[in-house]
Design a protein around this motif. Sequence first.
Motif, short mmCIF file in Angstrom:
data_model
loop_
_atom_site.label_atom_id
_atom_site.label_comp_id
_atom_site.label_asym_id
_atom_site.label_seq_id
_atom_site.Cartn_x
_atom_site.Cartn_y
_atom_site.Cartn_z
N GLY A 229 2.16 -26.50 25.97
CA GLY A 229 2.75 -25.85 25.08
C GLY A 229 2.68 -25.72 23.64
N GLU A 230 1.96 -26.91 22.94
CA GLU A 230 1.75 -26.87 21.64
C GLU A 230 0.38 -26.35 21.23
N ASP A 231 -0.39 -26.23 22.30
CA ASP A 231 -1.87 -25.72 21.97
C ASP A 231 -1.68 -24.16 21.19
N HIS A 232 -2.49 -23.98 20.23
CA HIS A 232 -2.50 -22.54 19.46
C HIS A 232 -3.25 -21.57 20.62
N LEU A 233 -3.81 -22.01 21.60
CA LEU A 233 -4.19 -21.12 22.73
C LEU A 233 -3.25 -20.99 23.89
N TYR A 234 -2.06 -21.60 23.85
CA TYR A 234 -0.89 -21.25 24.76
C TYR A 234 -0.48 -19.94 24.96
N ALA B 244 3.14 -30.17 28.59
CA ALA B 244 3.44 -30.47 26.99
C ALA B 244 2.00 -30.97 26.46
N GLY B 245 2.30 -30.95 25.03
CA GLY B 245 1.32 -31.42 24.46
C GLY B 245 0.30 -30.39 23.92
N GLY B 246 -0.59 -30.80 23.07
CA GLY B 246 -1.70 -29.56 22.19
C GLY B 246 -2.93 -29.43 22.68
N HIS B 247 -3.69 -29.36 21.73
CA HIS B 247 -5.16 -28.91 22.00
C HIS B 247 -5.99 -30.27 21.59
N ASP B 248 -5.80 -31.26 22.79
CA ASP B 248 -6.56 -32.37 22.37
C ASP B 248 -6.90 -33.15 23.71
N TYR B 249 -7.52 -34.38 23.61
CA TYR B 249 -8.22 -35.08 24.80
C TYR B 249 -6.93 -36.07 25.65
N HIS B 250 -6.02 -36.02 24.82
CA HIS B 250 -4.90 -36.59 25.50
C HIS B 250 -4.34 -35.69 26.64
N ASN B 251 -4.65 -34.34 26.52
CA ASN B 251 -4.09 -33.40 27.61
C ASN B 251 -5.30 -33.25 28.33
N TRP B 252 -6.48 -33.30 27.70
CA TRP B 252 -7.71 -32.80 28.89
C TRP B 252 -8.11 -33.99 29.64
N ARG B 253 -8.00 -35.24 29.14
CA ARG B 253 -8.27 -36.48 30.15
C ARG B 253 -7.20 -36.09 31.44
N ALA B 254 -5.73 -35.77 31.26
CA ALA B 254 -4.88 -35.88 32.22
C ALA B 254 -5.30 -34.57 33.14
N TYR B 255 -5.75 -33.60 32.42
CA TYR B 255 -6.14 -32.32 33.33
C TYR B 255 -7.34 -32.73 34.28
N LEU B 256 -8.23 -33.54 33.74
CA LEU B 256 -9.46 -33.87 34.37
C LEU B 256 -8.88 -34.95 35.60
N ALA B 257 -8.11 -35.79 35.53
CA ALA B 257 -7.42 -36.42 36.27
C ALA B 257 -6.49 -35.73 37.51
N GLU B 258 -6.12 -34.64 37.04
CA GLU B 258 -5.41 -33.80 38.19
C GLU B 258 -6.18 -32.93 39.10
N ILE B 259 -7.30 -32.39 37.99
CA ILE B 259 -8.32 -31.58 39.14
C ILE B 259 -8.92 -32.31 39.82
N ALA B 260 -9.40 -33.60 39.41
CA ALA B 260 -10.42 -34.27 40.28
C ALA B 260 -9.84 -34.69 41.39
#
Lengths: 364, 364
Positions: free
Chosen positions: B314-319, B342-358
Motif C-alpha cells: 500500500g505504501e509502494d509508489h507503484l501501488y 502493507a509496506g512499500g517498495h523494498d525487499y521486506h515485502n519481496w522476501r515475503a512475496y517470494l515465500a508466498e508464491i513459492a
Amino acid sequence: MTLQQTPHPTHRSRDRQYVISPEVHIDRTATFRCQAPQAQEVGICIGRVTEFAPMYKDRAGNWQITLGPLEPDLYEYSLVTDGVRIADPNNPWVKPSERPSTSIVDIPADQPALYDAQNIPHGAVSTRVYWSDALGVLRRVLVYTPPDYDCEPDRTYPALYLLHGTSDTEESWISVGRANFILDALIDAGKARPMIVVMPYGRAYPATSRESGSLGYVENMRRFQSDLLELIVPYVETHFRTQESRQGRAIAGLSGGGGETLYIGLNNVDSFAWICGFSSAVRENEFEQNYGAALADADRVNEALNLLWLGCGGEDHLYPVNLKLLDWLKAKGIHHVAHLSAGGHDYHNWRAYLAEIAQRLFVG
Amino acid sequence: MTLQQTPHPTHRSRDRQYVISPEVHIDRTATFRCQAPQAQEVGICIGRVTEFAPMYKDRAGNWQITLGPLEPDLYEYSLVTDGVRIADPNNPWVKPSERPSTSIVDIPADQPALYDAQNIPHGAVSTRVYWSDALGVLRRVLVYTPPDYDCEPDRTYPALYLLHGTSDTEESWISVGRANFILDALIDAGKARPMIVVMPYGRAYPATSRESGSLGYVENMRRFQSDLLELIVPYVETHFRTQESRQGRAIAGLSGGGGETLYIGLNNVDSFAWICGFSSAVRENEFEQNYGAALADADRVNEALNLLWLGCGGEDHLYPVNLKLLDWLKAKGIHHVAHLSAGGHDYHNWRAYLAEIAQRLFVG
C-alpha cells in the motif's frame, strides 16, 4: 556485477544524468568521476599507478580525473573524499572485503588476458554453506568445478584448497583473482589438469581485518585448521567427486592465507602433497615454532611432498622475510621451488602465481 | 561477506583500532560509525526507518549514531558524507548493485526468520557463464538447486526464473533477497516443492540504472526476452535436470523485473504456466500495447495459466498503477490473484512475496 564490463555509455534517463565511472577509453586511459558538490578534496589511489592523485572539480561539483594510458590489467582503486576512502559508488565491481572500500577497473588488452572470460567451455562456481558446530555458525565455501565436471559423471578430480588474504573474503579469488577463468583457460589449452578449486572463508573468528597467517594469531590458524580439515575437506569429498588422497589435494594461499597454507600444509603432509605460498605472511621468529617439528625429518617430508612452491615479488613488503624463509628451508634440507618475481603485494602477481602453479599441480 | 554476521567485537590490532560499523546490540538498537575527520556533515538513511538522520562527531573525527530498537529484519542503509551517498566502508555486506552505495544490517529476532540461514539441509547456488552471440558478451546467471538435487540423480525439477529490479544485479536475490535460504526453509518444512531457481542478469544492454520493465525501454525487454528464451532457458535445461514443459516453468520478478515478468510471461504462456509480478513497474498507457494481443483470447489464457499472481504494498509508489493493472485484467476476464499487502517498495515485502508464491508454484 556482470562480465559485461563494457564502458558505460553516457546517457540520460528522463531528467537525470548518471555519473559514469570509470570510463575506459580506447587509448587505455581511464576517467574516474565522483559527484560531491560539498567536498573540499576528492582524489583517487590506484594500485601500481598512484598513491594519491587529486581530482578536479567543475562548477556543478563533479570531480574527475583521467589517468593513463595504463598497461592492460585489472586495477584496484579507491576514491578518497575529504579523507574517507570509499569504493567508487558508480562502479558495480566492488572488491569483496571485510572492509569494502576498493573498486576494480579492467584495462583490456588487444588479446584476451589469461584472467579474461573467453568464449571457451567454462566451469561453474558453486556457493555452499556448511554448519560449524565448533563455531556455532553457518559458513560459506565457494567450489569451482571444471568445464567437463557435469559431462563426466564417473570421473574424479583432484582438489586445490585456495585461501584468500587478510581482509579478503571467500569471494575474492573469484571476483578479483579470477581463479575460475584462469583455470578455464589453462584447462582449455591443455596446460592444467582439470581440478576442483575450493575457496573457504579463511578466518575462524569473526574479528575482521586481523592478520591471520602468523603465530601472533595462532589461535586463528589452529581453529581454521580444524575447520578446514574436519569440516571443509570432508564436506567437499562428500559432495563432489574428488580423489580422497594426499596426492589429490593441494593447498595454496596468498598473504595471510599464504601463512595459513604453510602452517596447515607443512603440519599435514599426510593430507596435502602440494603446498604453495604466495607472498606468504610469515615471521622469522616463528619459523621454528610453526614448522620446526613438522620438518624435523627432511627425508620424510621431501618424500611426501610433490611440490613446495614459494612465490614473492621484489617490491613486496614481505619479500625480505620470504627470502629468510627460503634460506631456512634450504638449511633444513627441505626441497622447494622459489619463484622470485618482479612486482609487489597484489593480485597482479597472485593471478600470475596461480596460473604458474596450476600448470604444476597434480602432474607426474 | 560471510554468514557469520556476528556483530564485530571492538578490538585493537597493533596500534590501530578498527571502526566497528554496524554494531548491533542485544536490545536491537544498532550503532553506525564512520571515521571522517574532515567531513562537515555525516548522516545515515535507512530503509523503513529514516530518510536522513545526522550522525554526531567526536573530537577525533569519528561520527556515530545509535538507532532503534528496530523491528527484526534485514535493513538497507547508506551513509551520506557531505552529500555523497556511500556504502558503509566498514560493513562487508554491500548490496550488489549497478551503483553500489547501499549496505545491509541484520537485526535478528529471537527465533530464526524465514530468510535466516538455519541448520537444515541447504541447496547450492551455482554461478554460470554463457556466451551471448547477439550481444557479443559473456553473461552470468546464478542457479539455485535444492538440497536433494545432488542426492537424487534421476529426479527432475521445475524451474522458477526469478528477475531482479532496476539497478540490482543477478546476485541481488541471493545477497539481499535470500531466495536460497527462503527456499531451503520452505522445502525443509514441506511447504514448497523442491525447485530450481534461475537468476539471470536482467538487462540486455550495458546502460545501467535505466528502467527496464516498461515499454519506454521496450528494446531492453525484447532483447532480454530473446536472451532468456533463446539462451538462458536452453542453457538451464541442458545443464540441469529440469522439466522441459510450460507446467514446469515459472517466471517472477520485482519492480523493473516485475514489468519484464509480465511482458515476457503474458506473451509466452506456451513457455510459462506460472507468472508472478512483485511491485511490478508497469505503465497504464502501455497495458494494451504490451499485453493486449496476448490476452485477447481470455479463455485460452485462463486455460494455459496455472497462476497469475500480482503483489504490491500500500505504501509502494507503484501501488496505484498496480491497482489499475488489476482492474484492467479483471475487465479483460483474465483470472489472477491480487496480493495487496502493507509496506512499500523494498525487499521486506519481496522476501515475503517470494515465500508466498513459492508455496503455490508447481502445486496441483
